[in-house]
Design a protein around this motif. Structure first.
Motif, mmCIF file in Angstrom:
data_model
loop_
_atom_site.group_PDB
_atom_site.id
_atom_site.type_symbol
_atom_site.label_atom_id
_atom_site.label_comp_id
_atom_site.label_asym_id
_atom_site.label_seq_id
_atom_site.Cartn_x
_atom_site.Cartn_y
_atom_site.Cartn_z
ATOM 1 N N LEU A 269 18.967 7.785 -15.856
ATOM 2 C CA LEU A 269 17.924 6.852 -16.276
ATOM 3 C C LEU A 269 16.971 6.557 -14.679
ATOM 4 N N MET A 270 18.027 6.306 -13.769
ATOM 5 C CA MET A 270 17.273 6.134 -12.514
ATOM 6 C C MET A 270 16.539 7.295 -12.049
ATOM 7 N N THR A 271 17.038 8.514 -12.187
ATOM 8 C CA THR A 271 16.426 9.797 -11.687
ATOM 9 C C THR A 271 15.201 10.069 -12.636
ATOM 10 N N VAL A 272 15.319 9.692 -13.891
ATOM 11 C CA VAL A 272 13.986 10.052 -14.812
ATOM 12 C C VAL A 272 12.922 9.146 -14.571
ATOM 13 N N TYR A 273 13.348 7.772 -14.422
ATOM 14 C CA TYR A 273 12.477 6.639 -14.476
ATOM 15 C C TYR A 273 11.901 5.921 -13.238
ATOM 16 N N GLU A 274 13.001 6.078 -12.177
ATOM 17 C CA GLU A 274 12.310 5.546 -10.959
ATOM 18 C C GLU A 274 11.355 6.449 -10.597
ATOM 19 N N GLU A 275 10.474 5.722 -10.116
ATOM 20 C CA GLU A 275 9.366 6.496 -8.880
ATOM 21 C C GLU A 275 9.916 6.804 -7.589
ATOM 22 N N SER A 276 9.272 7.944 -7.230
ATOM 23 C CA SER A 276 9.699 8.328 -5.801
ATOM 24 C C SER A 276 8.989 7.488 -4.751
ATOM 25 N N GLU A 277 9.544 7.673 -3.573
ATOM 26 C CA GLU A 277 9.275 6.865 -2.492
ATOM 27 C C GLU A 277 7.836 7.085 -2.199
ATOM 28 N N MET A 278 7.328 8.410 -2.407
ATOM 29 C CA MET A 278 5.923 8.771 -2.071
ATOM 30 C C MET A 278 4.958 8.224 -3.212
ATOM 31 N N ARG A 279 5.439 8.220 -4.358
ATOM 32 C CA ARG A 279 4.351 7.748 -5.453
ATOM 33 C C ARG A 279 4.284 6.189 -5.225
ATOM 34 N N GLN A 280 5.523 5.468 -4.768
ATOM 35 C CA GLN A 280 5.528 3.906 -4.447
ATOM 36 C C GLN A 280 4.737 3.769 -3.298
ATOM 37 N N PHE A 281 4.464 4.658 -2.507
ATOM 38 C CA PHE A 281 3.691 4.255 -1.279
ATOM 39 C C PHE A 281 2.294 4.468 -1.489
ATOM 40 N N GLN A 282 2.027 5.581 -2.225
ATOM 41 C CA GLN A 282 0.684 5.667 -2.839
ATOM 42 C C GLN A 282 0.243 4.566 -3.621
ATOM 43 N N LYS A 283 0.941 4.219 -4.457
ATOM 44 C CA LYS A 283 0.562 2.889 -5.366
ATOM 45 C C LYS A 283 0.320 1.572 -4.351
ATOM 46 N N LEU A 284 1.049 1.666 -3.261
ATOM 47 C CA LEU A 284 1.025 0.309 -2.483
ATOM 48 C C LEU A 284 -0.333 0.761 -1.626
ATOM 49 N N LEU A 285 -0.920 1.844 -1.375
ATOM 50 C CA LEU A 285 -2.129 1.946 -0.572
ATOM 51 C C LEU A 285 -3.385 2.026 -1.357
ATOM 52 N N SER A 286 -3.143 2.482 -2.677
ATOM 53 C CA SER A 286 -4.424 2.737 -3.542
ATOM 54 C C SER A 286 -4.694 2.059 -4.723
ATOM 55 N N GLU A 287 -3.565 1.270 -5.288
ATOM 56 C CA GLU A 287 -3.460 0.762 -6.826
ATOM 57 C C GLU A 287 -3.005 -0.538 -6.818
ATOM 58 N N MET A 288 -3.154 -1.057 -5.676
ATOM 59 C CA MET A 288 -2.880 -2.662 -5.819
ATOM 60 C C MET A 288 -4.329 -3.695 -5.733
ATOM 61 N N GLU A 289 -4.264 -4.454 -6.836
ATOM 62 C CA GLU A 289 -5.400 -5.368 -6.976
ATOM 63 C C GLU A 289 -4.783 -6.750 -7.049
ATOM 64 N N LEU A 290 -5.565 -7.779 -6.786
ATOM 65 C CA LEU A 290 -5.032 -8.965 -7.209
ATOM 66 C C LEU A 290 -5.217 -9.398 -8.635
ATOM 67 N N GLY A 291 -6.446 -9.133 -9.256
ATOM 68 C CA GLY A 291 -6.616 -9.352 -10.717
ATOM 69 C C GLY A 291 -6.244 -10.749 -10.859
ATOM 70 N N ASP A 292 -5.556 -11.115 -11.878
ATOM 71 C CA ASP A 292 -5.037 -12.620 -12.423
ATOM 72 C C ASP A 292 -3.939 -13.201 -11.605
ATOM 73 N N GLN A 293 -3.490 -12.336 -10.751
ATOM 74 C CA GLN A 293 -2.182 -12.624 -9.976
ATOM 75 C C GLN A 293 -2.668 -13.571 -9.276
ATOM 76 N N LYS A 294 -1.229 -14.474 -8.625
ATOM 77 C CA LYS A 294 -1.431 -15.372 -7.514
ATOM 78 C C LYS A 294 -1.258 -14.285 -6.242
ATOM 79 N N PRO A 295 -1.804 -14.734 -5.062
ATOM 80 C CA PRO A 295 -1.364 -14.002 -3.951
ATOM 81 C C PRO A 295 -0.002 -13.880 -3.582
#
Length: 277
Positions: free
Chosen positions: A88-114
């Motif tokens: 389950l971890m192999t199938v659904y856990e995102e790779s480190e590269m994918r997580q780093f990409q999300k960190l760089l380009s897919e983060m938004e504040l939106g309705d969240q608290k800082p």
């Protein structure tokens, strides 16, 4: 009326039902966190490997079951729970590269608290990005009014800065909603790339200047040493033989114009020598 006592099997079955109700359905988007919660619930129960395996299976949906069908149809003789967890971890856990990409380009504040955004970014960073870098990335997603407050704050601890940002957001929410852009990460990434490129150019220029300065300094030092040796050779050559027209006695050769004595033969009275002094 005779009372019936629960058998050990009945107690175990009741315990399994109680534990199962406390475990949520499998989180495909957060498998690591799901297993952390699942194992926290299962740990104190001292259940067998078979029982833990069966409890996890009951929390899997149809699409997830399809990904582990071979294990379910033919489970290993031992270590069933770990085998299922690994798959389950192999199938659904995102790779480190994918997580780093999300960190760089897919983060938004939106309705969240800082602070919520910071926790999400830390989860993606996984301690592989220092707090100083993470702070710059995190602040780039905050409204300008919040960044202005953090800029003048003496607080350096990132978690405390996040708490301050939460309070600022709470007091100025109507203004900040209009300031939050749909995709701030695109422009910020471009700015970061431009800044890094300019820093690289400046570094190369500084290195070239330093290298040229060192070469110039070495050249001047070598030229001065050559002149010193040439002058020394010239003076030494003047005493090769007493018959030389430039022969100096010991005193004038050593002390030049400060000599108190003179021994013949000596050409110190020659105007060329006195002008040299």
């Amino acid at each position: 009326m005779q009372s019936t006592q629960a058998t050990p099997e009945d107690k175990m079955e009741l315990s399994a039902v109680t534990v199962s109700s406390r475990i949520p359905d499998f989180w495909r988007d957060q498998p690591r966190l799901w297993f952390v919660q699942c194992e926290a619930i299962l740990g104190p129960q001292k259940l067998s490997d078979e029982a833990r395996y069966n409890l996890v299976v009951t929390k899997l949906g149809k699409e997830v079951v399809e990904q582990v069908s071979d294990i379910l149809l033919k489970p290993p003789e031992s270590g069933k729970f770990e085998a299922l967890k690994t798959r389950l971890m192999t199938v659904y856990e995102e790779s480190e590269m994918r997580q780093f990409q999300k960190l760089l380009s897919e983060m938004e504040l939106g309705d969240q608290k800082p602070s919520q955004l910071l926790r999400r970014m830390r989860d993606l960073a996984r301690d592989k990005i220092p707090d100083e870098t993470l702070k710059i990335m995190w602040q780039s997603h905050l409204p300008s009014s919040v960044r202005a407050v953090l800029a003048v704050s003496d607080v350096q601890v990132l978690d405390k800065l996040a708490a301050i940002a939460d309070k600022v957001m709470e007091t100025s929410r109507p203004i900040q909603i209009s300031e939050v852009q749909a995709s701030p990460s695109t422009s910020s990434n471009g700015d970061h790339a431009f800044i890094l490129a300019e820093i690289a150019k400046l570094t190369m220029k500084i290195n070239d200047m330093e290298r040229n300065r060192n070469q110039s300094r070495n050249f001047n030092n070598n030229r001065n040493r050559w002149r010193s040796r040439s002058t020394s050779r010239g003076r030494n050559q003047s005493r090769r033989t007493p018959d030389s027209p430039n022969w100096l006695c010991f005193y004038h050769h050593k002390f030049r114009g400060r000599a108190k004595k003179c021994v013949d033969p000596c050409s110190w009275k020659n105007d060329d020598h006195r002008q040299e002094n």
